[in-house]
Write an enzyme that holds these catalytic residues in place. Structure first.
Site, mmCIF file in Angstrom:
data_model
loop_
_atom_site.group_PDB
_atom_site.id
_atom_site.type_symbol
_atom_site.label_atom_id
_atom_site.label_comp_id
_atom_site.label_asym_id
_atom_site.label_seq_id
_atom_site.Cartn_x
_atom_site.Cartn_y
_atom_site.Cartn_z
ATOM 1 N N SER A 585 0.911 -1.242 -0.054
ATOM 2 C CA SER A 585 0.002 0.019 -0.051
ATOM 3 C C SER A 585 0.830 1.295 0.102
ATOM 4 C CB SER A 585 -0.939 0.040 1.207
ATOM 5 O OG SER A 585 -1.852 0.964 0.897
ATOM 6 N N ASP A 669 -9.168 -5.249 -4.724
ATOM 7 C CA ASP A 669 -8.748 -3.912 -3.786
ATOM 8 C C ASP A 669 -9.641 -2.941 -4.109
ATOM 9 O OD1 ASP A 669 -7.394 -2.227 -2.438
ATOM 10 O OD2 ASP A 669 -5.241 -2.712 -3.090
ATOM 11 N N HIS A 701 -7.587 -5.383 -0.572
ATOM 12 C CA HIS A 701 -6.366 -4.367 -0.010
ATOM 13 C C HIS A 701 -5.341 -5.305 0.957
ATOM 14 C CE1 HIS A 701 -3.875 -0.905 -0.252
ATOM 15 N NE2 HIS A 701 -3.730 -0.861 1.033
HETATM 16 C C1 LIG Z 1 -5.750 4.979 4.242
HETATM 17 C C2 LIG Z 1 -5.313 3.842 3.318
HETATM 18 O O1 LIG Z 1 -5.806 2.864 3.254
HETATM 19 N N1 LIG Z 1 -3.940 3.925 2.928
HETATM 20 C C3 LIG Z 1 -3.529 2.833 2.088
HETATM 21 C C4 LIG Z 1 -2.812 3.312 0.666
HETATM 22 C C5 LIG Z 1 -2.576 2.087 2.949
HETATM 23 O O2 LIG Z 1 -1.447 2.563 2.784
HETATM 24 N N2 LIG Z 1 -3.002 1.438 3.630
HETATM 25 C C6 LIG Z 1 -2.190 0.673 4.740
HETATM 26 C C7 LIG Z 1 -3.165 0.908 5.940
HETATM 27 C C8 LIG Z 1 -2.218 -0.880 4.664
HETATM 28 O O3 LIG Z 1 -1.034 -1.152 4.888
HETATM 29 O O4 LIG Z 1 -2.978 -1.387 3.740
#
Ligand SMILES: CC(=O)N[C@@H](C)C(=O)N[C@@H](C)C(=O)O
Length: 726
Positions: A585, A669, A701
């Site tokens: 992410s 995702d 995700h």
């Molecule tokens: C707020 C969020 O979901 N941001 C994503 C881009 C991200 O980095 N998520 C993190 C929490 C993860 O580790 O999936």
């Protein structure tokens, strides 16, 4: 010329790595604990049952199995006299939710089962040793599916134990096309409603609440009258809010709940505590709905005190960073006054306290006298402590500062008996109980272990603190520090050097605490050193630290990670030619930035669902506000956001990349569109950079289904071994 030295031996054989992974999967994690009613034995001794639920990856069955185990705890109200397990583990199948009634006499269970290929939901009421009722909720069709998630979901007995409250999807009208009218004539309810409304609505789009809340669109509060088996879907809740996290008000006069606003549209809630929401009360007699908390913040985890007089909840700002330092607020039911018990902390206080960062309070969090509130969260952004807050003074005291280092998780507290779990990077979660000491005697906390785990003798870990050099200091938020956790295999051959895997976290507003992680433990046992970096912008250092990152994404965070790596390399234990970077992410965004900004440095990269094109984040369901705020903070909103400066940081530095990249993408995702990863894959292919893409259908995700997670781990390890030439 790299200096000649021996590289530490790393486990390289896929079968051996898989065996190691399988072995480490055998450590379960705690997901729930309940304390039962006090029973007095015929000899006057007092005891209660502690019910626990655990999850464990079952690689053979390819699922996360859930099981329960109960313990008996004899006590004298101040200390545990004797404790031990009562019976063995029992696997839990098909139960989506379950809850005991306050007296412990009854139990409600929401069960899902597939009958003739169709998913059905049943609500069961158990009394002592028999099932009193079983309602087929699917056939009754009063509402859609019952919510079982942490965000909205709840199942709560009324204080009188006559009613049960839960949250479900609102029933949708039956629809028909303009050309096949009359097909629904046998649907009694349809006839009663306005036919025009349903004709032509077959293809209506229902917005949902995004990542991990797919198909959850319009929750409704439902009440089952146990005696009459009657289900009422509550009315009176404003149509522009989604209710959840509900419970019964004192004397069962109504329901208290959190409502999330639908405007501007349903912004994804997962990982985003900053969505506008308030505390509400709906009166059951009048149907009147009243807003109890501010109109312009985000709230979560309301918890009623045992004396039924006060409600504590957490509150943070809206539209800003997706996770922030929380305020602990308290609403007095009788005076209707709200007070702030613990405020947002901008910078670490003199006593070291940096604020509240919990994403959720435990199901019960009050002391028996309704004076103190218990919570677990990172106090220093490495250690997750157990803290007790005095609601009359706001004083915060640690219950675990005298105990061994690690991360503590409060599972529950009832009548001052706490059930907690403690783990660290080299020790899987254990299970302990203990009585909350009287105010002023917190240092006398003593724990009794119900399930013991042994520290893994072959893993060592330490925390490292970093202060950025003056040229990297944030001019708006100067003097901020950050930190990292370094795991090393304990046994090192003299004179040999370790390969290093760098892992920045996602978010970006998140934090890696010193807890047990399956993947880092296995990598360390294989012979890798792992560096987990909490760059500036992470949670747990104060609100200023969080605010320092928006507008500096792709620079401040990238430089912090690189500073941490460079500093660690100075320790001399590592092979500078054998460094890999892994992230998911926003951590994937950082991994891709690092290999673009330091092209010779990293020899392998693994990115899970990485953000690689910020421009294409705009308009995604969950991320719009979050990313626009973070990434466009310095730029005027929307109209001129495509400035040259921004573009540099929006699409990660592709042309410079030389490092072989392994990409892992989840087909479902909702947070970071997989299209971005595919674009990045194609760009690297065109540049003839070694790249491989793993595509995980049915995964969102988190890529956390057992087969995706285990396959992802194996491929990560083998990719790094291959490209670090180990
Ligand atoms: C707020 C969020 O979901 N941001 C994503 C881009 C991200 O980095 N998520 C993190 C929490 C993860 O580790 O999936």
């Amino acid at each position: 010329m790299p200096c000649p030295h021996v590289v530490c031996k790393v486990l390289r054989e896929a079968a051996e790595i898989a065996q190691l992974y399988r072995d480490q999967c055998r450590f379960p994690a705690l997901c729930r604990a309940d304390v039962g009613p006090v029973i007095t034995s015929r000899y006057g001794g007092q005891y209660c049952n502690v019910y626990t639920e655990w999850t464990q990856r079952d690689l053979e069955r390819n699922e996360n199995v859930k099981f329960c185990r109960q313990y008996i705890v004899f006590h004298d109200d101040k200390s545990v006299v004797y404790s031990g397990p009562s019976g063995n583990c029992t696997e839990i199948k098909g139960e989506l939710l379950s809850v005991d009634s306050p007296s412990g006499d009854m139990k409600a269970v929401l069960r899902e089962s597939t009958i003739k290929g169709e998913d059905k939901q049943f609500l069961e009421i158990w009394h002592k040793n028999r099932k009193l009722k079983c309602l087929n909720l699917t056939t009754l069709s009063k509402h859609g599916k019952v919510y079982e998630d942490d965000q909205f979901g709840c199942m709560v007995w009324s204080h009188s134990e006559t009613h049960l409250l839960y949250v479900a999807e609102k029933k949708r009208p039956k629809t028909e096309s303009y050309f096949q009218t009359g097909l629904l004539a046998d649907e009694e309810e349809t006839i009663k409603t306005d036919k025009k409304e349903e004709t032509g609505q077959q293809f209506e789009y229902y917005e949902d609440w995004g990542e991990a809340l797919v198909n959850k669109s319009s929750p409704v509060l439902c009440v089952l009258d146990i005696e009459g088996s009657n289900i009422t879907v509550l009315e009176g809740i404003p149509a522009n809010i989604s209710p959840g996290q509900a419970f019964w008000a004192p004397n069962d006069t109504g329901l208290v709940f959190v409502g999330w606003w639908h405007e501007p549209f349903r912004l994804g809630l997962k990982y985003c505590a900053n969505r506008r929401s308030s505390l509400f009360y709906v009166d059951l007699a009048s149907g009147k709905c009243e807003q109890l908390s501010s109109n312009s913040s985000a709230v979560c985890s309301p918890r009623l005190s045992p004396d039924l007089c006060r409600i504590v909840y957490m509150e943070c700002g809206v539209f800003g960073p997706h996770q922030q330092c929380n305020r602990l607020c308290m609403y007095d039911w009788y005076t209707k006054q709200t007070s702030v018990v613990v405020d947002v902390v901008q910078r670490a206080r003199e006593d070291g306290f940096t604020g509240i960062y919990s994403s959720m309070l435990s199901p019960r969090c009050w002391s028996a006298d309704s004076q103190r509130v218990l919570m677990s969260f990172s106090v220093t952004p490495i250690l997750q402590d157990l803290l007790v807050v005095d609601t009359s003074t706001g004083e915060v005291t640690s219950l675990t500062s005298q105990s061994e280092e690690g991360s503590w998780n409060l599972l529950n507290i009832h009548r001052d008996l706490m059930v907690v779990s403690c783990s660290s990077p080299n020790c899987p979660p254990d299970l302990r109980v203990g009585f909350l000491p009287e105010k002023g005697s917190e240092s006398k906390m003593s724990w009794v272990t119900l399930e013991e785990t042994q520290p893994q003798a072959d893993i060592s870990w330490q925390t490292l603190n970093f202060s950025p050099p003056p040229e990297e200091d944030n001019s708006q938020y100067p003097g901020l520090d950050f930190n990292a956790i370094l795991l090393k295999p304990k046994e090192m051959t003299a004179g040999s050097k370790l390969p290093l895997i760098v892992m920045p976290h996602g978010g970006p507003h998140s934090v890696l605490v010193s807890e047990w992680f399956l993947s880092t433990a296995v990598l360390c046992k294989m012979g890798f050193s792992v560096l987990l970096v909490n760059y500036r912008g992470s949670l747990g250092f104060g609100q200023d630290n969080i605010l320092s990152l928006p507008g500096n994404i792709g620079t401040q965070d990238v430089k912090d990670v690189q500073l941490a790596v460079d500093s660690v390399l100075k320790q001399g234990d590592f092979d500078k030619q054998k460094i890999a970077v892994v992230g998911g992410s926003h951590g994937g965004f950082l991994a891709c930035h690092l290999i673009g900004q330091y092209p010779e440095f990293y020899k392998a990269c693994v990115a899970r669902n990485p953000v690689t094109n910020l421009a294409s984040m705009i308009g995604t369901d969950a991320v719009l506000m979050h990313y626009l705020f973070i990434y466009l903070f310095m730029y005027s909103f929307i109209f001129n956001f495509l400035t040259a400066q921004l573009v540099t940081h929006m699409v990660v530095f592709v042309p410079q990349v030389k490092t072989p990249v392994l990409l892992m993408l989840g087909e479902d995702d909702k947070r970071v569109p997989s299209k971005q990863g595919i674009e990045y894959y194609r760009a690297l292919k065109a540049l003839q950079v070694p790249v491989r893409l793993l595509w995980y259908p049915g995964n969102n995700h988190s890529l956390s289904k057992v087969d995706a997670e285990s396959d992802g781990f194996m491929n990560t390890a083998l990719w790094i071994i291959q490209h670090l030439s180990l």
